[in-house]
Scaffold this motif. Structure first.
Motif, short mmCIF file in Angstrom:
data_model
loop_
_atom_site.label_atom_id
_atom_site.label_comp_id
_atom_site.label_asym_id
_atom_site.label_seq_id
_atom_site.Cartn_x
_atom_site.Cartn_y
_atom_site.Cartn_z
N ARG A 167 -25.56 -7.42 16.53
CA ARG A 167 -26.19 -7.20 18.25
C ARG A 167 -25.63 -5.90 18.22
O ARG A 167 -26.64 -5.50 18.56
CB ARG A 167 -25.13 -7.92 18.71
CG ARG A 167 -25.32 -9.61 18.45
CD ARG A 167 -24.26 -10.65 19.11
NE ARG A 167 -22.87 -10.37 19.43
CZ ARG A 167 -22.15 -11.00 19.57
NH1 ARG A 167 -21.90 -11.75 21.10
NH2 ARG A 167 -20.76 -10.48 19.62
N LYS A 168 -24.76 -5.43 17.45
CA LYS A 168 -24.18 -4.15 17.57
C LYS A 168 -23.90 -3.09 16.65
O LYS A 168 -22.75 -4.10 16.38
CB LYS A 168 -24.44 -3.78 18.79
CG LYS A 168 -22.42 -4.57 19.17
CD LYS A 168 -22.28 -4.21 20.50
CE LYS A 168 -21.30 -4.91 20.62
NZ LYS A 168 -20.40 -4.84 22.35
N GLY A 197 -20.36 -2.70 15.32
CA GLY A 197 -19.09 -3.33 16.10
C GLY A 197 -19.22 -4.20 15.54
O GLY A 197 -17.75 -5.36 15.74
N ASP A 198 -20.06 -4.62 15.81
CA ASP A 198 -19.48 -5.92 15.69
C ASP A 198 -19.49 -6.72 14.15
O ASP A 198 -20.08 -6.45 13.71
CB ASP A 198 -21.27 -6.36 16.46
CG ASP A 198 -21.31 -8.10 16.88
OD1 ASP A 198 -20.01 -8.66 16.77
OD2 ASP A 198 -22.31 -8.62 17.34
N THR A 218 -21.21 -16.63 21.08
CA THR A 218 -22.64 -15.89 21.80
C THR A 218 -23.63 -15.54 21.26
O THR A 218 -23.86 -14.96 21.68
CB THR A 218 -21.51 -15.17 22.56
OG1 THR A 218 -20.27 -14.40 21.73
CG2 THR A 218 -20.23 -15.30 22.94
N ARG A 219 -22.95 -15.46 19.63
CA ARG A 219 -24.00 -15.24 19.26
C ARG A 219 -25.66 -15.19 19.33
O ARG A 219 -26.66 -15.42 18.50
CB ARG A 219 -23.88 -14.54 17.22
CG ARG A 219 -23.30 -13.49 17.45
CD ARG A 219 -22.07 -13.11 15.94
NE ARG A 219 -21.18 -12.29 15.95
CZ ARG A 219 -19.93 -12.95 16.65
NH1 ARG A 219 -19.45 -13.33 16.89
NH2 ARG A 219 -19.01 -11.66 16.66
N THR A 271 -17.74 -13.98 27.32
CA THR A 271 -17.91 -12.89 26.79
C THR A 271 -17.27 -12.09 27.75
O THR A 271 -17.20 -10.94 28.01
CB THR A 271 -19.17 -12.90 28.14
OG1 THR A 271 -19.74 -13.19 28.96
CG2 THR A 271 -20.40 -13.54 27.32
N LEU A 330 -15.18 -6.58 25.07
CA LEU A 330 -16.69 -5.55 24.37
C LEU A 330 -17.03 -6.10 23.39
O LEU A 330 -17.77 -5.27 22.90
CB LEU A 330 -16.27 -5.03 24.71
CG LEU A 330 -15.11 -3.83 25.73
CD1 LEU A 330 -15.41 -2.41 26.27
CD2 LEU A 330 -16.36 -4.06 27.28
N MET A 331 -16.41 -6.95 22.34
CA MET A 331 -16.97 -7.59 21.44
C MET A 331 -18.37 -8.67 22.20
O MET A 331 -18.86 -8.01 21.11
CB MET A 331 -16.05 -8.29 21.11
CG MET A 331 -16.62 -8.95 19.25
SD MET A 331 -17.08 -7.82 18.17
CE MET A 331 -15.74 -7.38 17.03
N ASP A 332 -17.89 -9.44 22.90
CA ASP A 332 -19.24 -10.71 23.72
C ASP A 332 -19.85 -9.27 24.70
O ASP A 332 -21.22 -10.25 24.44
CB ASP A 332 -18.66 -11.13 23.98
CG ASP A 332 -18.40 -12.04 22.19
OD1 ASP A 332 -19.68 -12.29 21.57
OD2 ASP A 332 -17.14 -12.54 22.69
N PHE A 333 -19.53 -8.45 25.29
CA PHE A 333 -20.29 -8.32 26.40
C PHE A 333 -20.43 -6.77 26.20
O PHE A 333 -20.65 -5.65 26.09
CB PHE A 333 -18.70 -7.36 27.66
CG PHE A 333 -19.11 -6.99 28.45
CD1 PHE A 333 -19.89 -8.05 29.19
CD2 PHE A 333 -19.99 -5.75 29.28
CE1 PHE A 333 -20.33 -7.47 30.55
CE2 PHE A 333 -20.12 -5.75 30.21
CZ PHE A 333 -20.86 -6.04 31.61
N PHE A 334 -21.57 -7.01 26.42
CA PHE A 334 -22.51 -5.55 25.68
C PHE A 334 -22.51 -4.32 25.67
O PHE A 334 -23.57 -3.64 27.24
CB PHE A 334 -24.46 -6.55 25.49
CG PHE A 334 -25.04 -5.08 24.53
CD1 PHE A 334 -24.71 -4.53 24.08
CD2 PHE A 334 -25.99 -4.83 25.06
CE1 PHE A 334 -25.68 -3.29 22.73
CE2 PHE A 334 -26.85 -3.82 24.48
CZ PHE A 334 -26.98 -3.13 23.31
#
Lengths: 284, 806
Positions: free
Chosen positions: A186-187, A189-190, A258-259, B722, B725-729
């Motif tokens: 997703r970004k 660090g993910d 959440t992905r 969420t 910060l892994m899941d909260f973008f």
């Protein structure tokens, strides 16, 4: 988000680690880069009385290339993996995958040993080690032993490593042929939404050897034997690749998070595996 | 005699006044780690307080046992609601006229709610104490869906007010219903809709997200029992209002309370409200007699302190066959969580949602908003926007697109056809606002030309054809947005918070040697006030910006003001600054005239001095005047050179802009790439173009985050999924595209320098631009509406549901 109090140990030999582990048993954990363990401790999801830092053991560090065998010490960081020129020459797949792990700050601390030994299916290196058919070197009170990466993972966070053993190194045969590690995230660090490591060897238009493995698409890294079977012996035509991709997707067993939901992850797994095969083929 | 006068341009340049891209004076300390934030504060004997938080979204508390925690070495106190009740502080009033538990009083209503407060030597011991507090819960049915709040079997959340049929904003029809707020003419709108030639209807959801400033919320409270004075240093976007509220709820006289906002690492609305952490730190300092610090960690911040949005907006828009809009209807279901803790002006429980007619001349409109309680964290703050303005802008900019599809019209043409024309300003909107100024056709045409809109549409059509031929799996989306904001709250006649009028203030002192200090009622959280307000003043009083110190945030020294949020600093405090500057200049004129031995009216202002009319070689510079004000006995003029201005704005300001986003979308992976983003902002007079550009970049990046992935999500048991910060973008430089900024300049006619505010425009206009790009990419396959955030899997779902996968 504060860990409970613990004793900190920093031995300078593997034997020192083993004797601490034997002494403190389940109350002790070894820490490498700490990216998985420390957050869990800070959330107090685990209570550890004795933390044994492996950072002081020089014998656990470094890359050696001996003929056809590449050995990487467990405490070698991902940054070192990504920047080691000899390793990049011998096994460029390692650099390609390392650079897709998290971000530079994480890679300065994160180690290959911690990455593979923790048993987190979201980590990239366990999947890559399936692709490379690597061997893990363990040391415990009873001495040294070796376990194939493909036999190491039992379930999420459950591995063939005994509590009083540590992983000291990984080794694998110098790879040949085309390769690719493809990852969707997703970004920066993910962890991977889906990732795949592929190696392909072609002789005279026929695929003579292949390897396909998946990251974060099941509760363990997945080596896709059926996909490999489809590829080897073929001319790697579109139909074959389609069959191999389908076999890899079939071997995946992702969970919704959440992905995204399962159907999405399986679909993307197919896209990523296809990309990896296509890319490896182009380099073969 | 004065010999050579430098040219006017040279003297203006030396001031670094309005329109100068002056470097930010704050950055020297921020970029060197020399800022002074709350968590940097260390005081002798200071303790640390932290919360036991609820793991459940809805549960009754059967018991709380603090014995084990209290027996830990280094734990000084554990506060529960029972301890706060004798002080009347177990509940506190919210800014929205509701009340909120400070510590759980008998039950918990959201995951992460504050249950007990552990005060210890440091944060390490405090966390040990938290683990040792034993709370026995009895789980209750959880309500997470606001549309199920009023069903027969819905659990009643707020038992404290279950039987109250009247709330702070009128009648309540159900225990889980907070208010209904209406704007516009319902009957007329329904009649227009029923007779419409064309009508489009859609549910537009603006999901729950969070301002997530880099620095979390926190404070240090210090009660000095000897002189009876309470000092609180904290992350307050409105320090003066906090002082008044603290006095009202604690009973401590207001002159004995000093609130200080030190450097603040971003606010974005998250730091407007009053939180249990502040109250508990104050009580703990009173109890222990030493300073007590409280600072949230990131998970606390995401889970418990104010969220933003969560508006379900059901819309109807009608038009003639030719595309002239005739009516707009909106019913919003507003999920407020467990307490109504929105930070809105008192008379506006849904903020300025009734700016939802946007940039368009819509003759008839109606808006109703129903506030609903659910088992989620309280909040509903204005995350980088004026109150509920992002919701309004997103709603209308989606409805325009939906209508364009229905009409078979190009969405850019439909906008142009319905813009309020330049000659219609000041414009009275159907929902009651007077738009002060605007020139929408100019901004729109400039934007479309800059991106070669027709060329983009042609390229998009080619790509679509290639997609149809199986040559590519990527589509192009062109996201359009023309937004109008309403900022600068606001006129005291209709804007107040807890009865405090929303004016703002500036006090200026000119020192004898001609430098100055100015103090404001606002507080910078990174906006660069010390830079820009000095520029306003430099142009007004002819003293170089670098010779003017700006100070904010200390209620003992700064004049009273309502703080910084809702882009109100420049429209309100910026106006106060200019007006105070003009008072200085008026006095300076008298002094200059005296010194030059002419009548007051015989001198005129010339950049940095007063000159004798017709004899420019005879002048007195501001520096000379300043010194004279301290050492000359001037008949009829008091010594010194100071002024203060409290500015009550006659109207809001209405910044606007035209944005275009060009996005590449992979239909198989759901991944997106922003190929181009063009942002034209009209914020009236531009004080510092460099800071404006920085604000636009930051606001667009937050808009990107919100549109493409940032959310506070709950599962059906009310667990936050969420919370890290892994899941909260939070986008990094890697995810952030390049932005092209541009401007037009339509000054506000009622603001002293014509400025309108800009910090929040890019978030307001950016979210619809990003979202519209996603929608636009799939428009030709039949998509009309899909909810944000447009993360990979949701985009993939769109493609999947449209049959674009094998």
């Amino acid at each position: 988000m504060i860990a409970s109090a613990f004793e900190y140990h920093k031995p300078d030999t593997v034997d020192g680690v083993i004797s601490l582990l034997s002494k403190w048993g389940d109350d002790a954990r070894v820490v490498a880069g700490g990216h998985s363990l420390i957050p869990v401790m800070k959330q107090r999801m685990t209570d550890i009385s004795h933390l044994i830092d492996l950072g002081g053991i020089s014998e656990l560090k470094g890359v050696s290339i001996d003929g056809d065998t590449i050995t990487i010490g467990a405490m070698t960081t991902q940054h070192e993996l990504a920047t080691d020129e000899a390793l990049a020459e011998a096994a460029p797949l390692i650099r390609e995958a390392s650079l897709q792990i998290a971000d530079p700050q994480v890679r300065y601390m994160g180690t290959i040993g911690g990455n593979v030994a923790n048993g987190d299916p979201a980590n990239d290196m366990p999947g890559l080690m399936q692709t490379l058919d690597a061997t893990y070197h363990l040391t415990g009170p009873a001495g040294k032993r070796e376990v194939k990466a493909r036999d190491f993972y039992e379930a999420a966070y459950f591995t063939a490593r005994e509590d009083e053993e540590i992983l000291t190194a990984i080794s694998f045969a110098k790879p040949s042929g085309g390769f690719a590690y493809e990852k969707q995230k997703r970004k920066i660090g993910d962890y991977a939404t889906a990732a795949a490591g592929v190696m392909i060897t072609i002789v005279g238009g026929t695929c003579t050897a292949a390897s396909v493995a998946l990251t974060n698409l099941s509760d363990t890294p997945v080596y896709c034997g059926a996909a490999v079977d489809a590829l080897v012996g073929s001319s790697l035509d579109d139909t074959t690749i389609k069959v191999a991709v389908a076999a890899a997707v079939d071997a995946s067993d992702p969970v919704a998070d959440t992905r995204g939901p399962v159907d999405f992850k399986k679909y993307v797994a197919g896209v990523i595996v296809k990309k990896a095969i296509t890319s490896a083929l182009a380099r073969a | 005699m004065n010999e050579s006068i430098p040219p006017k341009e040279e003297r203006m340049a030396a001031l670094s006044g309005l329109g100068t891209s002056r470097k930010r004076v704050e950055d020297a300390r921020f970029t060197q780690g020399k800022g002074n934030y709350v968590d940097d504060m260390k005081m002798p004997g200071m303790l640390f307080g932290d919360f036991v938080r609820s793991p459940y979204a809805h549960a009754r508390i059967k018991s709380i046992n603090t014995e084990a925690a209290l027996s830990l070495p280094g734990v000084h106190a554990v506060l529960t609601a029972a301890d706060l009740e004798p002080l009347g502080l177990h509940w506190m009033p919210t800014l929205a006229g509701d009340k909120q538990m400070v510590l759980a009083d008998g039950k918990v209503l959201f995951q992460g709610q504050e249950v007990a407060y552990v005060v210890a030597d440091d944060r390490y011991v405090a966390d040990d104490g938290i683990q040792a507090v034993m709370v026995e819960y009895e789980e209750l049915p959880v309500l997470v869906d606001p549309f199920k709040a009023e069903l027969n079997d819905a659990p009643v959340l707020r038992e404290d007010i279950a039987d109250q049929s009247e709330g702070a904003h009128g009648p309540r029809r159900h225990p889980n219903h907070i208010f209904t707020w209406e704007s516009g003419d319902r009957a007329a709108t329904e009649s227009v809709l029923s007779e419409a030639e064309v009508m489009a209807e859609e549910m537009v959801y603006y999901h729950r997200t969070h301002p997530c400033p880099l620095e979390t919320c926190g404070c240090v409270a210090s009660m000095d029992k000897v002189n009876g004075k309470l000092t609180v240093w904290g992350t307050f976007q409105a320090p003066h209002a906090v002082r008044t509220v603290a006095s009202l709820i604690s009973g401590i006289a207001e002159h004995n309370i000093r609130i200080v906002s030190p450097d603040i690492g971003g606010g974005f609305g998250n730091k407007v409200g009053v939180y249990p952490g502040y109250i508990c730190a104050i009580v703990a300092s009173i109890v222990t007699g030493v300073p007590v610090k409280w600072v949230e960690d990131r998970m606390d911040n995401l889970m418990a302190t104010a969220f933003a949005r969560d508006y379900w907006m059901q819309g109807k828009i009608s038009a003639t066959k030719e595309g002239k809009i005739t009516g707009l209807w909106c019913h919003t279901t507003a999920d407020h969580g467990a307490f109504d803790a929105c930070a809105d002006p008192t008379k506006f429980p849904a903020g300025f949602m009734n700016i939802c007619t946007g940039s368009y001349d819509i003759p008839t409109a109606y808006l109703a908003v129903d506030g609903i309680y659910t088992n989620k964290a309280p909040g509903g703050v204005a995350y980088r926007c004026s109150f509920r303005v992002t919701e309004a802008a997103y709603f209308i900019e989606r409805m325009i697109e939906v209508l364009a599809i229905k009409l078979g019209m190009d969405a850019a043409d439909l906008r142009a056809k319905n813009f309020i024309r330049k000659d219609q300003f000041p414009y009275q909107s159907a929902l009651g606002w007077e738009y002060d100024s605007g020139d929408y056709h100019t901004s729109w045409n400039k934007a479309l030309a800059a991106v070669d809109y027709q060329g983009l549409r042609a390229e998009q059509a080619e790509r679509l054809a290639a997609f149809g031929r199986g040559e590519t799996r990527k589509l192009i989306g062109i996201g359009l947005s023309h937004f109008t904001e309403i900022v600068g709250a606001g006129p005291v006649k209709n804007c107040d918070i807890l009865g405090l009028g929303m004016f703002d203030s500036c006090e200026i002192r000119i020192h004898p040697t001609g430098s100055a200090i100015a103090r404001l009622g606002t507080i910078s959280q990174g906006q660069g006030h010390a830079t820009t307000f000095a520029q306003i003043l430099a142009s007004e009083i002819g003293i170089p910006a670098e010779d003017i110190t700006l100070e904010e945030g200390d209620t003992d020294t700064a004049p009273y003001g309502l703080g910084t949020y809702g882009s109100r600093s420049t429209p309100v405090a910026g106006a106060a600054t200019a007006m105070a500057g003009r008072k200085i200049r008026a006095k300076a004129q008298m002094i200059a005239a005296y010194l030059l031995e002419v009548h007051d009216n015989d001198v005129e202002w010339d950049v940095d001095r007063f000159s004798v009319k017709g004899a420019p070689e005879r002048f007195k510079t501001m520096k000379e005047i300043a010194f004279a004000s301290y050492n000359q006995a001037i008949p009829g003029v008091e010594p010194g050179l100071e002024a203060v201005s409290y500015y009550d704005p006659p109207n809001m300001t209405y910044p606007f802009g035209a944005y275009v986003c060009v996005m590449e979308i992979d239909v198989d992976t759901g991944t997106t790439e922003i190929r181009q983003f063009y942002a034209l902002d009209d914020c009236g007079t531009r004080i510092n173009p460099m800071i404006i550009e920085g604000q636009v970049h930051g606001g667009l990046t937050e808009a990107l985050a919100i549109a493409l992935g940032q959310e506070i999500a709950y599962d059906d048991q009310g667990n936050v999924t969420t919370g890290t910060l892994m899941d909260f973008f939070m986008p990094t430089a890697w995810e952030t595209p390049n932005y092209q900024t541009d401007f037009t300049e339509t000054p506000s006619p009622h603001h002293p320098i014509g400025a309108k505010g800009v910090g929040e425009s890019p978030n307001v206009g950016g979210v619809p631009a990003f979202s519209n790009a996603v929608h636009d990419a799939f428009k030709s396959f039949g998509l009309t509406q899909s909810h944000m955030p447009h993360d990979h899997w949701r985009i993939w779902k769109i493609a999947n549901s449209l049959g674009l996968h094998d």
